[in-house]
Write an enzyme that holds these catalytic residues in place. Structure first.
Site, PDB file in Angstrom:
ATOM      1  N   HIS A 286       0.795  -1.151   0.036  1.00  0.00           N
ATOM      2  CA  HIS A 286      -0.020   0.006  -0.067  1.00  0.00           C
ATOM      3  C   HIS A 286       0.933   1.160  -0.023  1.00  0.00           C
ATOM      4  O   HIS A 286       2.124   1.062   0.040  1.00  0.00           O
ATOM      5  CB  HIS A 286      -0.865  -0.014   1.344  1.00  0.00           C
ATOM      6  CG  HIS A 286      -0.234   0.202   2.617  1.00  0.00           C
ATOM      7  ND1 HIS A 286       0.505  -0.925   3.056  1.00  0.00           N
ATOM      8  CD2 HIS A 286      -0.488   0.969   3.488  1.00  0.00           C
ATOM      9  CE1 HIS A 286       0.953  -0.525   4.325  1.00  0.00           C
ATOM     10  NE2 HIS A 286       0.278   0.551   4.609  1.00  0.00           N
TER      11      HIS A 286
ATOM     12  N   HIS B  45       1.130   3.910   2.138  1.00  0.00           N
ATOM     13  CA  HIS B  45       1.596   4.642   3.305  1.00  0.00           C
ATOM     14  C   HIS B  45       3.209   5.254   3.303  1.00  0.00           C
ATOM     15  O   HIS B  45       3.699   4.049   2.889  1.00  0.00           O
ATOM     16  CB  HIS B  45       1.107   4.172   4.660  1.00  0.00           C
ATOM     17  CG  HIS B  45      -0.245   4.242   4.884  1.00  0.00           C
ATOM     18  ND1 HIS B  45      -0.802   3.076   5.882  1.00  0.00           N
ATOM     19  CD2 HIS B  45      -1.090   4.847   4.522  1.00  0.00           C
ATOM     20  CE1 HIS B  45      -2.168   3.532   5.988  1.00  0.00           C
ATOM     21  NE2 HIS B  45      -2.445   4.712   5.120  1.00  0.00           N
TER      22      HIS B  45
ATOM     23  N   ASP C   9       5.706   5.297   5.015  1.00  0.00           N
ATOM     24  CA  ASP C   9       6.397   4.230   5.533  1.00  0.00           C
ATOM     25  C   ASP C   9       6.858   3.157   4.919  1.00  0.00           C
ATOM     26  O   ASP C   9       7.692   2.160   5.077  1.00  0.00           O
ATOM     27  CB  ASP C   9       6.156   3.764   7.360  1.00  0.00           C
ATOM     28  CG  ASP C   9       4.896   3.175   7.232  1.00  0.00           C
ATOM     29  OD1 ASP C   9       3.974   3.531   6.494  1.00  0.00           O
ATOM     30  OD2 ASP C   9       4.779   2.073   8.225  1.00  0.00           O
ATOM     31  N   HIS C  10       5.962   2.940   3.721  1.00  0.00           N
ATOM     32  CA  HIS C  10       6.383   1.749   2.856  1.00  0.00           C
ATOM     33  C   HIS C  10       6.818   2.025   1.644  1.00  0.00           C
ATOM     34  O   HIS C  10       7.150   1.205   0.581  1.00  0.00           O
ATOM     35  CB  HIS C  10       5.072   0.791   2.936  1.00  0.00           C
ATOM     36  CG  HIS C  10       4.493   0.096   3.975  1.00  0.00           C
ATOM     37  ND1 HIS C  10       4.477  -1.288   4.292  1.00  0.00           N
ATOM     38  CD2 HIS C  10       4.136   0.765   5.085  1.00  0.00           C
ATOM     39  CE1 HIS C  10       3.987  -1.550   5.652  1.00  0.00           C
ATOM     40  NE2 HIS C  10       3.767  -0.272   5.951  1.00  0.00           N
TER      41      HIS C  10
ATOM     42  N   HIS D 261      -6.982  -2.828   5.900  1.00  0.00           N
ATOM     43  CA  HIS D 261      -6.011  -1.850   6.727  1.00  0.00           C
ATOM     44  C   HIS D 261      -6.879  -0.606   6.570  1.00  0.00           C
ATOM     45  O   HIS D 261      -6.184   0.270   7.064  1.00  0.00           O
ATOM     46  CB  HIS D 261      -4.564  -1.794   5.807  1.00  0.00           C
ATOM     47  CG  HIS D 261      -3.715  -0.848   6.487  1.00  0.00           C
ATOM     48  ND1 HIS D 261      -3.684  -0.879   7.835  1.00  0.00           N
ATOM     49  CD2 HIS D 261      -2.782   0.159   5.856  1.00  0.00           C
ATOM     50  CE1 HIS D 261      -2.564  -0.020   7.955  1.00  0.00           C
ATOM     51  NE2 HIS D 261      -2.058   0.606   7.008  1.00  0.00           N
TER      52      HIS D 261
ATOM     53  N   ASP E   2       0.354  -4.278   5.934  1.00  0.00           N
ATOM     54  CA  ASP E   2      -0.485  -3.881   7.041  1.00  0.00           C
ATOM     55  C   ASP E   2      -1.739  -4.294   6.983  1.00  0.00           C
ATOM     56  O   ASP E   2      -2.541  -3.675   6.123  1.00  0.00           O
ATOM     57  CB  ASP E   2      -0.356  -2.183   7.216  1.00  0.00           C
ATOM     58  CG  ASP E   2       1.260  -1.512   7.427  1.00  0.00           C
ATOM     59  OD1 ASP E   2       1.848  -2.504   7.617  1.00  0.00           O
ATOM     60  OD2 ASP E   2       1.157  -0.239   7.683  1.00  0.00           O
TER      61      ASP E   2
ATOM     62  N   HIS F 152       6.992  -5.108  11.842  1.00  0.00           N
ATOM     63  CA  HIS F 152       6.176  -3.984  11.896  1.00  0.00           C
ATOM     64  C   HIS F 152       5.699  -3.552  13.182  1.00  0.00           C
ATOM     65  O   HIS F 152       4.467  -3.578  13.540  1.00  0.00           O
ATOM     66  CB  HIS F 152       4.884  -4.068  10.693  1.00  0.00           C
ATOM     67  CG  HIS F 152       4.511  -2.626  10.392  1.00  0.00           C
ATOM     68  ND1 HIS F 152       3.320  -2.112  10.955  1.00  0.00           N
ATOM     69  CD2 HIS F 152       4.562  -1.938   9.136  1.00  0.00           C
ATOM     70  CE1 HIS F 152       3.023  -0.927  10.476  1.00  0.00           C
ATOM     71  NE2 HIS F 152       3.828  -0.921   9.477  1.00  0.00           N
TER      72      HIS F 152
HETATM   73 ZN   LIG Z   1       3.164   0.680   8.007  1.00  0.00          ZN
HETATM   74 ZN   LIG Z   2      -0.128   1.174   6.554  1.00  0.00          ZN
END
Ligand SMILES: [Zn+2]
Ligand SMILES: [Zn+2]
Length: 309
Positions: free
Chosen positions: A61, A63, A65-66, A138, A210, A268
């Site tokens: 996805h 976000h 942080d990914h 998520h 996530d 994570h």
């Molecule tokens: Zn994450």
């Molecule tokens: Zn996420």
């Protein structure tokens, strides 16, 4: 046929001293692919000897942080003069985000960046295996987990039986192993079923990204050799896990148990568990025994279930 996973980042949301944000590398027979690419992933790749000559990055996805590590990684690849195409995959809505990231990263591109959006269940076919995305839970925009599913292998060939039957060792053995009937000089016909066992399953590795615990993960990970499941929180923050679309370690273990996986790796983690995740391990282990708390740099080999039998 080697298959190994390397965790490059095991922290949720932001990096800590001990852990970088989400990314992991899968290497199968010398071919490397990344799943997610959080900030700083390229440096983790250098630290842990993951090849930059990879062909694919699968995003669970978008976000930050990914995602945002792909900017720096693409830039380094361009500075190195890479020419081979790089393919970026993700759920619906990914094209705009990934194109923007690519234009930042490879501002003077030396290689093509191919961006593709996938639908759940839309297989990416490769020689000997496929990558299958599945929709996880998520909250918000579409998020994927991915399953790497290897093709079935040929059944085992029985050399003792072949000798008993007086079949000369050599090309005939190979033909029979490939499923072909052969006729010997003395006129006998040997059917492959006499000498070759049933086809054997390949390996299955599942990465969730996530997510809340969900049926789609249980289905994708049924009897998997390895499940990498997010475990952002411990029991004490179970309510927060629901609110933010994440899982507790105990919930991840419940998914692993229901799916009947051989091994579970947790990743994570919320920053509060960064230094010491033993609490998460304890909570997971009450549900599912074959669990490992992931650490940056950890390498996990995935043998065939029947290896050594
Ligand atoms: Zn994450
Ligand atoms: Zn996420």
């Amino acid at each position: 046929m080697s298959l190994a996973l390397r965790l490059l980042g095991t922290s949720a949301s932001r990096p800590t001293v001990e852990r970088n944000v989400a990314s992991l590398a899968l290497t199968r027979e010398g071919e490397t692919m990344l799943f997610d690419c959080g900030e700083g992933t390229q440096r983790q790749m250098m630290r842990y000897h993951v090849s930059f000559a990879l062909g694919d990055i699968f995003f669970t996805h978008f976000h930050a942080d990914h995602l945002i590590g792909v900017i720096g990684l693409l830039r380094t690849m361009a500075l190195q003069g890479r020419e081979e195409p790089l393919r970026l995959w993700g759920p619906r809505g990914g094209t705009r985000v990934l194109r923007a990231a690519a234009s930042f990263g490879a501002d003077r591109p030396t290689f093509p960046v191919e961006v593709a959006e996938l639908e759940p269940g839309q297989r990416v076919e490769r020689g000997g295996y496929q990558i299958v995305p599945f929709a996880v839970d998520h909250g918000g925009p579409p998020s994927f987990g991915y399953a790497l599913v290897e093709a079935e292998r040929k059944g085992r060939f029985n050399p003792e039986r072949a000798r008993e039957l007086g079949i000369p060792e050599g090309p005939l053995w190979g033909r029979i192993h490939r499923g072909l009937a052969v006729t010997l000089d003395d006129g006998r016909t040997i059917e492959p079923g006499d000498l070759v066992g049933p086809p054997r399953p390949g390996r299955r590795v599942v990465v969730t990204g996530d997510t809340r615990p969900c049926d789609a993960t249980v289905a994708a990970a049924a009897q998997a050799d390895l499940l990498v499941h997010e475990a952002t929180f411990g029991d004490e923050e179970a309510e927060r896990a629901i609110q933010t679309g994440h899982s507790t370690a105990r919930e991840a273990a419940g998914v692993a148990k229901e799916a009947g996986v051989r091994r579970l790796v947790l990743t994570h983690f919320s920053a509060r568990y960064s230094r010491d995740a033993s609490e998460l391990e304890r909570e997971a282990r009450t549900v599912f025994d074959a669990v490992v708390v992931g650490k940056d740099g950890m390498e996990i080999e995935v043998p065939f279930a029947d290896a050594g039998l």
